[in-house]
Enzyme design. Structure first.
Site, mmCIF file in Angstrom:
data_model
loop_
_atom_site.group_PDB
_atom_site.id
_atom_site.type_symbol
_atom_site.label_atom_id
_atom_site.label_comp_id
_atom_site.label_asym_id
_atom_site.label_seq_id
_atom_site.Cartn_x
_atom_site.Cartn_y
_atom_site.Cartn_z
ATOM 1 N N GLU A 156 0.901 -1.266 -0.270
ATOM 2 C CA GLU A 156 0.034 -0.033 -0.152
ATOM 3 C C GLU A 156 0.911 1.271 -0.004
ATOM 4 O OE1 GLU A 156 -3.027 -0.094 2.936
ATOM 5 O OE2 GLU A 156 -3.485 1.996 2.658
ATOM 6 N N LYS B 63 -7.548 -0.199 11.224
ATOM 7 C CA LYS B 63 -6.737 -0.972 9.981
ATOM 8 C C LYS B 63 -5.633 0.150 9.711
ATOM 9 C CE LYS B 63 -6.370 -1.291 5.421
ATOM 10 N NZ LYS B 63 -5.484 -0.459 4.427
ATOM 11 N N ASP C 81 4.133 -13.848 12.280
ATOM 12 C CA ASP C 81 2.678 -14.093 11.791
ATOM 13 C C ASP C 81 1.624 -12.961 11.966
ATOM 14 O OD1 ASP C 81 0.066 -15.081 11.673
ATOM 15 O OD2 ASP C 81 0.628 -17.042 12.915
ATOM 16 N N HIS D 10 -2.085 10.502 -0.967
ATOM 17 C CA HIS D 10 -2.150 9.055 -1.689
ATOM 18 C C HIS D 10 -1.965 9.312 -3.437
ATOM 19 C CE1 HIS D 10 -3.422 5.567 0.392
ATOM 20 N NE2 HIS D 10 -3.980 6.263 1.018
HETATM 21 C C1 MEV Z 1 -5.770 3.529 4.742
HETATM 22 O O1 MEV Z 1 -5.297 2.266 4.468
HETATM 23 C C2 MEV Z 1 -5.906 3.670 6.214
HETATM 24 C C3 MEV Z 1 -6.952 4.791 6.905
HETATM 25 O O2 MEV Z 1 -8.222 4.613 6.328
HETATM 26 C C4 MEV Z 1 -6.801 4.892 8.172
HETATM 27 C C5 MEV Z 1 -7.579 5.911 8.745
HETATM 28 O O3 MEV Z 1 -8.526 6.008 8.467
HETATM 29 O O4 MEV Z 1 -7.411 5.958 10.097
HETATM 30 C C6 MEV Z 1 -6.335 6.104 6.233
#
Ligand code: MEV
Length: 422
Positions: A83, A261, A277, A375
């Site tokens: 990513e 995430k 792992d 991004h």
């Molecule tokens: C993207 O991979 C992760 C984000 O969505 C985390 C977040 O929203 O805090 C940018």
């Protein structure tokens, strides 16, 4: 000819033979076969020992995050991720708290839990006490399973027993609490649980089914904290935006899932780079995030007495230095060398700092310019490549996409066509 997934002796074939069988099944062309057969920096024979039915390897970019100062020491962080922006996020967060000392970390211990499930126990409350009475025997059996671990200062630490009401009736769950030191510990504690199972059946009069570690490794909590000075992050409004984003995640599982995430973007990348792992760490993290009964944030942000931004993280971190892929994969070994870690404890603490850094940058971007701006540059390059751009064309097409504000493959194709015609 109809395709069949029943391929006799597939598991006994060499990787090249399996690849040929798969190529025939899927109609792969010579280029694809060539690429799959190129196992890069992982020897095909070694790959074939790590998992079953190997046909090749899957390469993921390995980046290095700079600017990280952890417990007074500068660290370069290898991160394996597909990513974009993940590595940059850690660099940015590290830079913005570097002058203020960076990250301070700790670990609650290197202790894992194995569970033994007993069912059909007539008197579960008394059986629970019978198990606890056997502490000395349990310790001896566990430690005899792994004398090397004991010689390294690890081994059995405690036994617990829980009477659990379930939809399938009452169960008696024994927990073996084991210090696995520099090992992640799954093999050690699973062997202990399997060895003890017959004794548990004898002591409880019940029947044992499962004997397996718990990934909710809450005796192995990694913690990290950092203070970002208001002046270093763009002022009070940015600070308050980040804290508000944290409050949102703390209160709402829909947001917490995305928030965490982001945390795991950083954590899993280091876990993978070191051959550990990823799923074990992820399962532990998410279970820990839900420990109150409501899924919530793994990080916290608040204002310090001086008006600066204080961030912290705490989560289970079951990583080791001596297990399978970590020991065997030459890239994992190099990553450990880059990190300069000589203990599982230091590795776990660094990883927690990376999770916090990742989250800080995501929240800062989200609370200010939005995530897309950062991004876009790399994303535009990906889109340019998908449109067929090669070499220098990639940067030129990407720059045109960003300048035009529309990053789409059809636009990239037309920019590329114009470029080639000019
Ligand atoms: C993207 O991979 C992760 C984000 O969505 C985390 C977040 O929203 O805090 C940018």
């Amino acid at each position: 000819m109809t395709k069949t997934s029943r391929i006799p002796g597939f598991h006994r074939m060499a990787p090249r033979e399996r690849l040929a069988a798969v190529a025939a099944f899927a109609g792969l062309d010579a280029d694809a076969v060539e690429r799959l057969g190129d196992t890069g920096n992982l020897d095909a024979a070694l790959a074939d020992r790590l998992i079953e039915n190997v046909i090749g390897t899957m390469n993921i970019p390995l980046g290095v995050a700079t600017n990280m100062r952890i417990d007074g020491e500068d660290v370069l962080i290898p991160m394996a991720t597909e990513e974009s922006s993940v590595v940059a996020a850690v660099c940015n967060a590290g830079r913005q708290c570097y002058e203020n000392g960076g990250f301070a970390t700790s670990l609650s211990g290197t202790v894992m839990i194995a569970q033994i499930q007993a069912v059909n126990v007539a008197d579960p409350q008394a059986a629970r006490l019978r198990i606890l009475d056997q502490r000395a025997a349990i310790q001896a059996a566990c430690d005899a399973c792994d004398p090397v671990l004991v010689s390294l200062g690890g081994g059995f630490r405690d036994v617990e027993a829980r009477v659990l009401e379930t939809a399938g009736g009452v169960m008696l769950i024994t927990h073996l609490i084991v210090d696995t030191r520099d090992a992640m510990g799954a093999n050690a504690v699973n062997s202990m649980a399997e060895k003890l199972a017959p004794s548990i059946e004898r002591w409880t009069g019940g029947r044992v089914y499962l004997r397996i570690l718990s990934n909710l490794a809450d005796r192995r909590l990694a913690r990290a904290r950092a203070v970002w000075r208001c002046a270093d992050i763009g002022g009070v409004a940015v600070r308050d935006g980040i804290i508000s984003a944290y409050h949102f995640a703390a209160a709402d599982p829909y947001r917490a899932a995305t928030h965490n995430k982001g945390v795991m973007n950083g954590i899993s990348a280091v876990v993978l780079a070191t051959g550990n792992d990823t799923r074990a760490v992820e399962a532990g993290a998410h279970a820990y995030a839900a420990r109150s009964g409501s899924y919530s944030s793994l990080t916290r942000f608040e204002v310090t007495a001086d008006g600066d931004l204080s961030g912290s993280i705490e989560l289970p971190m079951a990583v080791g230095l001596v297990g399978g892929a970590t020991r065997l994969h030459p890239t994992a070994q190099s990553c450990l060398k880059i990190l300069g870690v000589t203990s599982a404890e230091r590795l776990a603490r660094i990883i927690a700092a990376v999770g916090l850094a990742q989250n800080f940058s995501a929240l800062k971007a989200l609370a200010t310019t939005g995530i897309q701006k950062g991004h876009m540059a790399l994303h535009a390059q990906n889109i340019a490549m998908m449109a067929g751009a090669l070499g220098d064309e990639i940067e030129r097409v990407a720059a045109a996409l960003v300048a035009g504000g529309v990053v789409r493959i059809d636009v990239a194709q037309s920019v590329l066509a114009d470029l080639r015609n000019s």
